[in-house]
Design an enzyme around this catalytic site. Structure first.
Site, mmCIF file in Angstrom:
data_model
loop_
_atom_site.group_PDB
_atom_site.id
_atom_site.type_symbol
_atom_site.label_atom_id
_atom_site.label_comp_id
_atom_site.label_asym_id
_atom_site.label_seq_id
_atom_site.Cartn_x
_atom_site.Cartn_y
_atom_site.Cartn_z
ATOM 1 N N LYS A 38 0.836 -1.202 0.000
ATOM 2 C CA LYS A 38 0.000 0.000 0.000
ATOM 3 C C LYS A 38 0.876 1.259 0.000
ATOM 4 C CE LYS A 38 -0.233 -0.835 4.932
ATOM 5 N NZ LYS A 38 -0.646 -1.868 5.860
ATOM 6 N N ARG A 135 -10.496 -1.337 14.893
ATOM 7 C CA ARG A 135 -10.099 -0.498 13.770
ATOM 8 C C ARG A 135 -10.826 -0.977 12.509
ATOM 9 N NH1 ARG A 135 -4.029 -0.104 11.280
ATOM 10 N NH2 ARG A 135 -4.753 -2.051 10.399
ATOM 11 N N TYR A 261 17.743 28.684 11.093
ATOM 12 C CA TYR A 261 16.610 29.449 11.623
ATOM 13 C C TYR A 261 16.570 29.370 13.150
ATOM 14 C CZ TYR A 261 14.363 30.026 7.052
ATOM 15 O OH TYR A 261 14.056 30.374 5.768
ATOM 16 N N MET A 309 13.302 24.112 4.736
ATOM 17 C CA MET A 309 12.458 23.462 3.728
ATOM 18 C C MET A 309 13.289 22.653 2.729
ATOM 19 S SD MET A 309 9.734 25.127 1.058
ATOM 20 C CE MET A 309 8.684 25.820 2.324
#
Ligand SMILES: *Cc1c(COP(=O)(O)O)cnc(C)c1O
Length: 370
Positions: A38, A135, A261, A309
């Site tokens: 998956k 579940r 940062y 990022m």
């Protein structure tokens, strides 16, 4: 993406993947070994992983959603494909068209598939019993209701009864035995027609709990991709994933220089800081800042400052200068920096590291030598 244009290279070793499949298959034999692929084969690319596993002998695959099943069907015309989510509304025709067998998780699923099977059947499916996760799957009350209305199964072929372990990676956890016993009990109260139906219980971890947990079919995922199936034992699997980032710049600075940062790190002496072209947008989690390690030619170096990022900063003071020039590669995952270690530093599990791998990498698939 062209190799030289990418900031980081992701290498996926299909030879190691196939060896891992063989190891799990041998360990679980005589049970059949399926594969859980998956989420785009745990982020590694179903287009390459699916056919590689098929070439290694795997004939049965589990995916989460019908869309994933359709993609896999195009790649593997002859495989058995099971949809773990069960049935979504108004999808029966699609399942039939692409020969996707649902995992029936509830009486609702059973009724929906049975109603469709009445005109179009017999139809195949798996039946999921919930032995301890609350579940997916039938709980005792639903199993009893099914036993009281066995005609629901008239046009269905249930190929396997399955359940899923919640604590399989911790062999000493009493939940494992409890779930095993509940599975045996649930089987005993199933409709007569299903009492001798083959059973599937084990994920990767379950395979390592021993033969009591193997039954007729196992469905590993993470161990195929190199993740350790057991929490506190050495990892028996071969490494499949390697992530290497490029150095963009190297700066020599004095003591007390702020890095990144928020200036959360300050150099503690004259230092050399290298900037590497990978960041949280690539799935290199922000929590790894000031925590994880990378490696240059097997020498570990710390990630210092926050993860940006597109960028991380690493302290390469102890690396000879010629080893960390701009353009050189740094190991981020793999080799001296095992996947399981990165996951631990990120306070997560290898599953989340793999399924978060970004889309900006140059992806390279290594075929096995044979
Ligand atoms: C994902 C999944 C698996 C595979 O689990 P791993 O821990 O990756 O081996 C097996 N069964 C079910 C129901 C799953 O959802």
């Amino acid at each position: 993406m062209e190799r030289k244009l990418a900031g980081a290279h992701l290498t996926i070793n299909l030879g190691a993947l196939k060896k891992n499949y063989g190891l799990l298959r041998d360990k679980a034999a005589p049970a059949e070994c399926a594969a859980s692929v998956k989420a785009n084969a745990y982020g590694l690319g179903i287009e390459r992983v699916g056919p590689a596993l098929y070439a290694a002998g795997c004939r049965r695959f589990f995916v989460a959603l019908p869309g994933e099943g359709i993609t896999l069907r195009e790649l593997l015309p002859d495989a058995k494909i099971h949809i773990l989510a069960g049935l979504l509304p108004d999808t029966e025709e699609t399942y039939l068209e692409h020969r996707l067998d649902p995992v029936l998780n509830s009486l609702h699923d059973i009724r929906q598939w049975a109603a469709f099977a009445k005109n179009r059947g017999p139809l195949h499916a798996l039946l999921h019993l919930d032995t301890g996760m609350t579940r997916l799957g039938l709980l005792e009350s639903e199993i009893r209701e099914l036993a009281a209305t066995p005609e629901l199964l008239d046009h269905l072929e249930i190929d396997f009864v399955m359940s899923h372990l919640s604590c399989g990676d911790v062999p000493s956890d009493p939940m494992n035995r409890e779930q095993l016993e509940r599975l045996q009990f649930f089987r005993s109260i199933l409709p007569q027609k299903l009492q001798d139906t083959p059973v599937s219980f084990a994920n990767s971890a379950g395979i390592f709990l021993g033969p009591d947990y193997h039954f007729d079919m196992v469905r590993p995922g993470i161990a195929l991709f190199g993740g350790n199936p057991q929490a506190d034992a050495p990892n028996p699997m071969q490494e499949v994933v390697q992530l290497r980032g490029r150095i963009l710049q190297v700066q020599d600075v004095d003591s007390e220089f702020p890095v990144g940062y928020g200036a959360t790190f300050r150099t503690e002496g004259s230092s050399r800081i290298a900037t590497v072209s990978v960041g949280y947008a690539d799935g290199y989690f922000r929590v790894l800042g000031n925590k994880a390690e990378c490696a240059i030619k097997s020498i570990k170096v710390p990630v210092v400052g926050r993860v940006s990022m597109d960028i991380i900063t690493i302290d390469v003071s102890k690396i000879p200068e010629e080893g960390c020039m701009p353009g050189a590669f740094v190991d981020l995952i793999g080799g001296a920096v095992p996947l399981d270690e990165v996951a631990a530093h990120a306070e997560t599990i290898p599953y989340e590291i793999l399924t978060s791998l970004g889309s900006r990498y140059y992806r390279e698939y290594l075929e096995d030598a044979g």
